[in-house]
Enzyme design. Sequence first.
Site, PDB file in Angstrom:
ATOM      1  N   GLY A  87      -5.174   7.262  -1.512  1.00 15.18           N
ATOM      2  CA  GLY A  87      -5.631   6.595  -2.722  1.00 15.18           C
ATOM      3  C   GLY A  87      -6.275   7.558  -3.693  1.00 15.18           C
ATOM      4  O   GLY A  87      -5.884   8.727  -3.805  1.00 15.18           O
ATOM      5  N   SER A  88      -7.308   7.085  -4.365  1.00 13.78           N
ATOM      6  CA  SER A  88      -7.888   7.870  -5.460  1.00 13.78           C
ATOM      7  C   SER A  88      -8.655   9.106  -5.017  1.00 13.78           C
ATOM      8  O   SER A  88      -9.013   9.932  -5.853  1.00 13.78           O
ATOM      9  CB  SER A  88      -8.806   6.981  -6.307  1.00 13.78           C
ATOM     10  OG  SER A  88      -8.040   6.027  -7.011  1.00 13.78           O
ATOM     11  N   THR A  89      -8.926   9.271  -3.712  1.00 15.84           N
ATOM     12  CA  THR A  89      -9.521  10.539  -3.291  1.00 15.84           C
ATOM     13  C   THR A  89      -8.550  11.689  -3.557  1.00 15.84           C
ATOM     14  O   THR A  89      -8.969  12.834  -3.721  1.00 15.84           O
ATOM     15  CB  THR A  89      -9.898  10.527  -1.793  1.00 15.84           C
ATOM     16  OG1 THR A  89      -8.746  10.265  -0.997  1.00 15.84           O
ATOM     17  CG2 THR A  89     -10.966   9.467  -1.518  1.00 15.84           C
ATOM     18  N   LYS A  96      -7.036  12.169  -6.205  1.00 16.15           N
ATOM     19  CA  LYS A  96      -7.209  12.616  -7.597  1.00 16.15           C
ATOM     20  C   LYS A  96      -7.965  13.935  -7.677  1.00 16.15           C
ATOM     21  O   LYS A  96      -7.871  14.651  -8.680  1.00 16.15           O
ATOM     22  CB  LYS A  96      -7.927  11.533  -8.401  1.00 16.15           C
ATOM     23  CG  LYS A  96      -7.071  10.296  -8.650  1.00 16.15           C
ATOM     24  CD  LYS A  96      -7.869   9.173  -9.302  1.00 16.15           C
ATOM     25  CE  LYS A  96      -7.007   7.938  -9.475  1.00 16.15           C
ATOM     26  NZ  LYS A  96      -7.778   6.753  -9.941  1.00 16.15           N
TER      27      LYS A  96
END
Length: 491
Positions: free
Chosen positions: A223-225, A227
């Site tokens: 997920g957004s980790t 990013k």
Amino acid sequence: MNKPLRHLALVALVMFALLFGSTSYVQYFSAQSLRDNPLNSRTLQQELGRERGPILLADGRVVASSMPSESSTYDYQRVYGGDGVDPAMYSAVTGFFSVVYGPSGLEQAENSMLAGTDDAMFYRNLTHYLTGQEPPGAAVQTTINPAVQEAAWNGMGGQRGAAVALDPRTGEVLAMVSTPGFDPNSLASHSHDTATQAYQELLGAESRPLYNRAIGGNLYPPGSTFKLITAAAALESGQYTPETELDAPTTLELPLTTATIRNAGGAVCGSGGRATLQHSLMVSCNTSFAAMGMELGDQALREQAEAFGFDEGFTMPLRVTASSFPDELNAPQLAQSSIGQYEVRATPMQMAMVAAGIANDGVVMQPNLVSSVVDSTSLDVISDPSPREMSRAVSPETAQQLTEMMTTVVESGTGTAAQIPGVDVAGKTGSAQHAQGAAPHAWFTAFAPADDPQIAVAVVVESGGDAGSEASGGRVAGPIAKAMIEAMVNS
């Protein structure tokens, strides 16, 4: 001699040659592998006829040991926990030693040392044999910090998932929890029926307690980790700075398809459809990162992911499954991958390595679970691993920029639940979609103190844990990471 007799003699000669060859092969070439097979009954008789070495925590407390057995078959019984040590809490570290199923975890990875059969112990063992003594196994001391381990275990609270903590300066594994855990004592039973029943129950459990979710099992979309890796690739390209403005629409239409990407809850990231890279990370803007990922290209993202350790398995000495970044991506797939979705998969260990690499001025250290192996009798050090650099993921300048951006995530972004008074925490939240209709996995990765990092952590709670569909990385995983960091900085 007539022709049939010649054929019969030839067949007998060939069969004799094959029998002789196979016997010689077993005796001279396969003998060592057969002796080393932990399921070999003679090997078990020999190993349990001597005292198997203990497994210790960083503070010297014993988490696995061997006690004299009342069994008529084996002299020693493997025992886990005791002295305030919960065996289930450390099951992802120790694994088990079973007379039925053999060893797993650290019991398997350090089996030759614990059993006292390693070549490094030859001369010591020779002295024991000459004096008529059965040599005990060596003691394996881990890097696990009990306070951090306990904080991770209690924070997970039985929810399915995993938590990992590393010392970013050395790669030492400070904590490694996989939940739910299991009690290795039932598997270590000398009773074949008891051990078999315990193993089959664990194997058939829906919660899969035998999976070490921290380093393997079914890997997670980060997920957004992820990013953090996309932001690192952007900064390393030289085309972006934290203040670079990005396209940040409420809805991003993807090329080649009718699919779109939206921000969590349909939120607006910036002003007028624009947001800086720093602000996009702080509020975890999906659309700006997906658009930037397509601009960077899949090669840049793949190379950056690999620089942090993706696509490469390693041992520490437990085997860590390689995290993966997909190949041959089209534009929509690349957009999804840029925010840690599509077919991107990672272990919590890997995402802790990402945070640790940023914390360590861009250098990723090789994770290591064993601080030393010591002779149980003389206390001489047999093995003492030194910190080892695994890769340079980003430049020191990029690492500093990422640190400052991650600090804003905790100060005023999606990660405020990880705030610690008097300690600057650098972090990143993540909510990862993984199945139609299922609640997202909740992620949080961080390090602290931001200006002098002592610990880097990664936490994942499957399907939002107790919060279910209301889960977010900051709300569910953030407090667990906070507790682990507090345990470290206060110890």
